[in-house]
Design an enzyme around this catalytic site. Sequence first.
Site, short mmCIF file in Angstrom:
data_model
loop_
_atom_site.label_atom_id
_atom_site.label_comp_id
_atom_site.label_asym_id
_atom_site.label_seq_id
_atom_site.Cartn_x
_atom_site.Cartn_y
_atom_site.Cartn_z
N LEU A 247 0.83 -1.21 0.00
CA LEU A 247 0.00 0.00 0.00
C LEU A 247 0.86 1.25 0.00
O LEU A 247 0.44 2.30 -0.48
CB LEU A 247 -0.90 0.02 1.24
CG LEU A 247 -1.97 -1.05 1.34
CD1 LEU A 247 -2.63 -1.02 2.70
CD2 LEU A 247 -3.00 -0.83 0.24
N PHE A 252 10.10 4.06 8.04
CA PHE A 252 10.48 2.95 8.91
C PHE A 252 10.10 1.58 8.36
O PHE A 252 10.33 0.57 9.00
CB PHE A 252 9.84 3.15 10.29
CG PHE A 252 10.22 4.48 10.88
CD1 PHE A 252 11.51 4.69 11.34
CD2 PHE A 252 9.31 5.52 10.94
CE1 PHE A 252 11.88 5.93 11.85
CE2 PHE A 252 9.67 6.75 11.46
CZ PHE A 252 10.96 6.96 11.91
N GLY A 253 9.48 1.57 7.20
CA GLY A 253 9.14 0.27 6.63
C GLY A 253 8.02 0.39 5.62
O GLY A 253 7.68 1.49 5.17
N LYS A 269 2.00 -3.44 8.84
CA LYS A 269 3.14 -2.52 8.75
C LYS A 269 4.38 -3.36 9.04
O LYS A 269 4.47 -3.98 10.10
CB LYS A 269 2.95 -1.44 9.81
CG LYS A 269 3.82 -0.27 9.61
CD LYS A 269 3.35 0.89 10.45
CE LYS A 269 4.09 2.12 10.04
NZ LYS A 269 3.34 3.31 10.22
N ASP A 361 3.55 12.66 16.47
CA ASP A 361 3.80 12.78 15.03
C ASP A 361 2.48 12.97 14.29
O ASP A 361 2.19 12.27 13.32
CB ASP A 361 4.55 11.54 14.53
CG ASP A 361 5.13 11.73 13.14
OD1 ASP A 361 5.10 12.86 12.62
OD2 ASP A 361 5.60 10.73 12.55
N ARG A 365 -0.22 12.76 6.91
CA ARG A 365 0.28 11.46 6.46
C ARG A 365 -0.01 10.37 7.47
O ARG A 365 0.03 9.18 7.15
CB ARG A 365 1.79 11.54 6.16
CG ARG A 365 2.64 11.82 7.36
CD ARG A 365 4.13 11.98 7.10
NE ARG A 365 4.76 12.47 8.33
CZ ARG A 365 4.81 13.74 8.68
NH1 ARG A 365 4.31 14.67 7.89
NH2 ARG A 365 5.35 14.11 9.83
N ASN A 366 -0.26 10.75 8.71
CA ASN A 366 -0.54 9.77 9.77
C ASN A 366 -2.02 9.71 10.15
O ASN A 366 -2.37 9.25 11.23
CB ASN A 366 0.32 10.05 11.00
CG ASN A 366 1.75 9.62 10.77
OD1 ASN A 366 2.00 8.69 10.01
ND2 ASN A 366 2.69 10.30 11.40
N ASP A 379 -0.68 5.61 13.91
CA ASP A 379 0.73 5.73 14.31
C ASP A 379 0.95 6.48 15.62
O ASP A 379 2.05 6.99 15.85
CB ASP A 379 1.56 6.42 13.20
CG ASP A 379 1.78 5.50 12.02
OD1 ASP A 379 1.45 4.30 12.15
OD2 ASP A 379 2.29 5.96 11.00
P1 ATP Z 1 6.23 7.80 8.17
O1 ATP Z 1 6.04 6.46 8.79
O2 ATP Z 1 7.58 8.00 7.57
O3 ATP Z 1 5.76 8.93 9.05
P2 ATP Z 1 3.91 7.33 6.64
O4 ATP Z 1 3.06 7.50 7.85
O5 ATP Z 1 3.39 7.85 5.33
O6 ATP Z 1 5.33 7.89 6.87
P3 ATP Z 1 3.46 4.53 6.85
O7 ATP Z 1 2.72 4.66 8.11
O8 ATP Z 1 4.53 3.51 6.75
O9 ATP Z 1 4.20 5.81 6.41
O10 ATP Z 1 2.39 4.32 5.70
C1 ATP Z 1 2.74 4.31 4.32
C2 ATP Z 1 1.47 4.36 3.49
O11 ATP Z 1 0.76 3.13 3.62
C3 ATP Z 1 0.48 5.43 3.94
O12 ATP Z 1 0.77 6.64 3.34
C4 ATP Z 1 -0.85 4.85 3.49
O13 ATP Z 1 -1.09 5.17 2.15
C5 ATP Z 1 -0.63 3.36 3.62
N1 ATP Z 1 -1.19 2.85 4.89
C6 ATP Z 1 -0.59 2.84 6.11
N2 ATP Z 1 -1.38 2.27 7.04
C7 ATP Z 1 -2.53 1.91 6.40
C8 ATP Z 1 -3.76 1.30 6.82
N3 ATP Z 1 -3.97 0.92 8.09
N4 ATP Z 1 -4.73 1.11 5.89
C9 ATP Z 1 -4.52 1.49 4.61
N5 ATP Z 1 -3.40 2.07 4.15
C10 ATP Z 1 -2.40 2.30 5.02
#
Ligand code: ATP
Length: 512
Positions: A247, A252-253, A269, A361, A365-366, A379
């Site tokens: 997705l 961090f991953g 995640k 945070d 984006r979160n 997050d």
């Molecule tokens: P960072 O962790 O660097 O602050 P981030 O929050 O964008 O950045 P992730 O939390 O790793 O990174 O999420 C990456 C992407 O995966 C998100 O932008 C979103 O599009 C998707 N994503 C994350 N969690 C979910 C979820 N529970 N359901 C659907 N999509 C998700």
Amino acid sequence: MDVTQRFILWVRTCCGSCRTSSSDSELKSDKKDIVVIRKTNPVEAPNRPLPPLPLKDIYVALYDYTARTVDDLSVRAGDRLVALNKSGEWWFVRAISGISANKEGFVPANYVAQEESIYAEPWYFPDTKRADAEKMLLSEGNETGAFLIRQCESQKGDLSLSVLDNGKVKHYKVRKLDNGRCYVSIAINFTTLKELVQYYSKNNYGLCVQLMEPCKKLQAPQTHGLSYNTVDHWEISRSSIQLLRKLGAGQFGEVYEGLWNNTTPVAVKTLKCGTMDANDFLREAQIMKKLRHPKLIQLYAVCSLDEPIYIITELMKNGSLLEYLQKDKGKELCFSDQVEMAAQIAAGMAYLEQQNYIHRDLAARNVLVGENNICKVADFGLARVFKLDNENVYEAKEGTKFPVKWTAPEAINANKFSIKSDIWSFGILLYEIITFGQMPYPTMTNYQVIQKLSTGYRMPCPANCPDILYNIMLDCWKENEVDRPTFETLQWKLEDYFELDLNSYADTNRIP
Ligand code: ATP
């Protein structure tokens, strides 16, 4: 499965933990207060005598539920069930009608309501705010006359009847007399709400329209955990998780859409090796798991015995709010949608505030988006356990390592994180929402932002942003943390942005 193969255990009804024990031998016997827990597929009740059914404990399924494990029971809304063990958040029941009639298994406790109680009525939506009632009634599938009864936000204990009338929602107060009888118009009162609904389903006297079908429920609520036995035992086997599709990826991953136990869609995640200390993470995750609110992403389970650590959460169909705002879906949003989304985020954060928990945070984006613009904060707490590269705080490039543009000055300068630094970040998040996901301080580097903020500089009002909303942002960016509002205040300010006007309740004086 043959009846003789069944493993019947007698357990105390009062002890939730024994029910979720992974080892059958740990379950204690107690002849006094007993129910049957069968560790097999939900199967037909055997012919031999079972303890008599406690008929007062008849429940009705409010939503469809599809079994996720062999111990669960699939039910459809309206099916009748007898509760055999009501401890915890997953109840052991026997279906007495519907698709699983005569079978036993676990169902989520929040999917059922006691028969004949008001909670079992398809038109009773107790925890529904006025704005949500309007959104639900106006959504697809409802026609003129669709209605619901909800608790009134402005006056605790009072109820409101919300009715769809030719594309508009009207609200009526349901008042109570001293003798407990209820009415919409003082001219005619009823012993129960059910009688009131029945009356107005036949006559529209004074109401805008006759009541027709109960409002359609948008979606079933989140279950508590993935299943009855992951509520406490939430370290799950990696082999029960299938990664289906990537997705996205963060610092961090990576995040995948996954399937748990071949039945249940989840988000997974996967954390890059070395991004955090597993013990630190598990300690934090213990707390995170207890934080449950409809506007927070629920942490379901973890696979933390090996790396990469997997964090299993609820799946949100529309991904991150940032992407949602920036892409086509964002263009369809109107100002009231934006305010409503901000109010949802404030509601999730107000819950964290009440629990004395800090996000650290908070940013678009979160926040994740589901159907019907439902927003949930994700997050939370993870920032505390990630190994941040603090040496590079000031040099960090935009969007990497340390979210300088979202972080309050006292957190950047003195590592002073608090719910008030989350409030600062919420102000930036409001900016992101209103600008459809623009980078804050668009023309400035992180270093310049830190320099300018210390001189009292704040971002100017974005184009098309009303002063009232901009003033809320400025409140969040007050230099002194104590001068910033609480999330509780932000929640009601945003929920009531378009004014909850008591006079907006419809008039029933025409009732004969
Ligand atoms: P960072 O962790 O660097 O602050 P981030 O929050 O964008 O950045 P992730 O939390 O790793 O990174 O999420 C990456 C992407 O995966 C998100 O932008 C979103 O599009 C998707 N994503 C994350 N969690 C979910 C979820 N529970 N359901 C659907 N999509 C998700």
